[in-house]
Design an enzyme around this catalytic site. Sequence first.
Site, PDB file in Angstrom:
ATOM      1  N   LYS A  80       0.831  -1.206   0.000  1.00  0.00           N
ATOM      2  CA  LYS A  80       0.000   0.000   0.000  1.00  0.00           C
ATOM      3  C   LYS A  80       0.868   1.260   0.000  1.00  0.00           C
ATOM      4  O   LYS A  80       1.906   1.299   0.666  1.00  0.00           O
ATOM      5  CB  LYS A  80      -0.913  -0.037   1.227  1.00  0.00           C
ATOM      6  N   SER A  99      -9.200   2.458   2.869  1.00  0.00           N
ATOM      7  CA  SER A  99      -8.245   3.052   1.954  1.00  0.00           C
ATOM      8  C   SER A  99      -7.313   2.041   1.291  1.00  0.00           C
ATOM      9  O   SER A  99      -6.551   2.412   0.392  1.00  0.00           O
ATOM     10  CB  SER A  99      -7.416   4.111   2.684  1.00  0.00           C
ATOM     11  N   SER A 125      -9.743   0.451   7.211  1.00  0.00           N
ATOM     12  CA  SER A 125      -9.147   0.484   5.883  1.00  0.00           C
ATOM     13  C   SER A 125      -8.637  -0.851   5.351  1.00  0.00           C
ATOM     14  O   SER A 125      -8.303  -0.952   4.171  1.00  0.00           O
ATOM     15  CB  SER A 125      -8.004   1.506   5.841  1.00  0.00           C
TER      16      SER A 125
END
Length: 472
Positions: free
Chosen positions: A86, A160, A184
Amino acid sequence: MDASGGLPAGRIVGLPATELATRVRSGELTAVDVVRAHLAHLDEVEPRIGAFRVVCREAALAEAHAVDTALTRFAMPLAGVPVAVKDNVAVAGEVCTDGCAARSGPPETRDSEVVTRLRRAGAVVVGITRVPELCLYGATDGPGTVSRNPWDTARSPAGSSGGSAAAVAAGVVPIAHGNDGMGSLRLPAAACGLVTLKPGRGVVPGGIGADDWSGMAVNGALATTVADLAVAHAVLAGEEPTPLEAPGRPLRIAVSTRSPVPGTGADGPARAAVDTVVAALTAAGHTVVRRDPPITPGAAAGALARWMAGAADDAAHLGVPLAGLQPRSRTHARIGRVVRAAGLVRPATADRFRERMVRFFAGEALDLLLSPVVTGPPLPARPWHERSFLANVTANARWAPWTAAWNLAGLPALVLPAGTRPTGQPLAVQFVGPPGAERRLLWLAGELERRLPWRRHAPVFDPAGASSPAPI
C-alpha cells in the site's frame, strides 16, 4: 510452459500463497517464473481495475532471482510469493505519496519494517497500490484514476487499502499489504470478498504516516484464504508461522447487529449474512448470545478526533501544504489542525474505551463478538475526490459504521466473506476479540472457511475459472 515445473502461467496465477511458497522452496517452481506469470496477469487486468500506482517490474524479477539463489530459500515462509504494498509505507527506491499528487519527495532510502519482514520471508514486491488521498476515505480514487472492484467494476473496492484489495481479488497477487485506521483493511475485504485481520495494538510494527493516526492505525494483510492470512500475519508480527490450534472448548460468541451510528443499519442481505454465520457457529457447537457492546458517543468522538487530526499530521509529515491537497482533504486537515490545537486527541479517551471493551468481553465470559461490517453494497466507483468533504464523510459514515470503534480500542478484528448479494457483490461479517485474540480469530475463520467455503477471486477475473468454490 514455465522453466521449472512445466506449469502454464495460468496454472501458477491463482494458487494460494502457501502453495506457491511450498513449490518454490521445493524447486518445483522458480520465484522468477511465479513473478513473471503474475506480472503478465497484472498487465491483462490492471486497465480494468486501476489497482496500482507503481509496478516494480524489473526490480521484482531481480528480487525473485535473489530468492531463487538464496541459501535460506528453504526456510522462507513466503518464498517467491508476489505481494503488493500500500502506498503509505516506505518501499526503498520509490516515493511514498499517501495518495497525494502534490507529494514529490525523493525516493525512500530504506524499507519500512513491515516491508523488510515481507522480503525477509521471501515475498517479492511487484508494485505499490493506490489509495485515496491521505488514506482518509472509504473509496479509492484520485485525479485521473478511479480504482474499481473486480466483483463489480461499477463499484469501488472501498478504501483506503482499495488498490491492494482489488489486486488480490483479481488474482494479481495472492496477498497484499494494507493497513487499517478506521476500517481500511476490513472495508476493502468486505467489498472484495477477501479475508483480513486488523491486529491489536502493538502486535505489528506501525510506521504509518506521522504517528499511526495517534495509535489507531495498524498494518496487516489481505488474502483469499485463512492459511495465507495466518502466514502473512505471522510474518508481519515477527512470529514463526505455526498451525492454528483449536481452543479445546466451544466458544461463547456475542452477536450484535445494532449500528453505533444513529440512523444507519444493515440492509437485508447484510443481516442475512450474520444469520448464516450464526447458524454455522451453532451447528459447530459454539454458544451464540445477543449482546450489544457499549460503544459510547465519547468513544465515537475520540475516533473522529484522531481521524481529523491524522489528516493534518500526515500532510505535514509528507511536506504537503494544505493548498496542495484535494478540496475535501484540505477541509479535513483544517479541522484536524483545530482538533489537535484544542487538545481533543486525548490518550485517556482511548484507554478508558479499551478498558470498557475488555470488561465487556470478560464480564460475560465472551470469547468474540460478531457483527456486520457495512450497511449495503460498496460505494459507486466515481471521482469522490471531486465531491465535497461533507459528501465524502456522510457516505463513509452511512456505509461503514461498525469498524472505527475497534481502532480506538486497539482490539483485533477480522473480516471474512459470508456469501453474495442477489446483485452479485460479496457479503461479509466481522469478528472482534479481546487483546491477544488474533490466533483465536484466525482459527475460527478457518473453521468457517471449511463450513462456508467462499469463492477466492472475483468471477470475471478468476485465473482458476471454475475451480474456485461456488459462492455460499
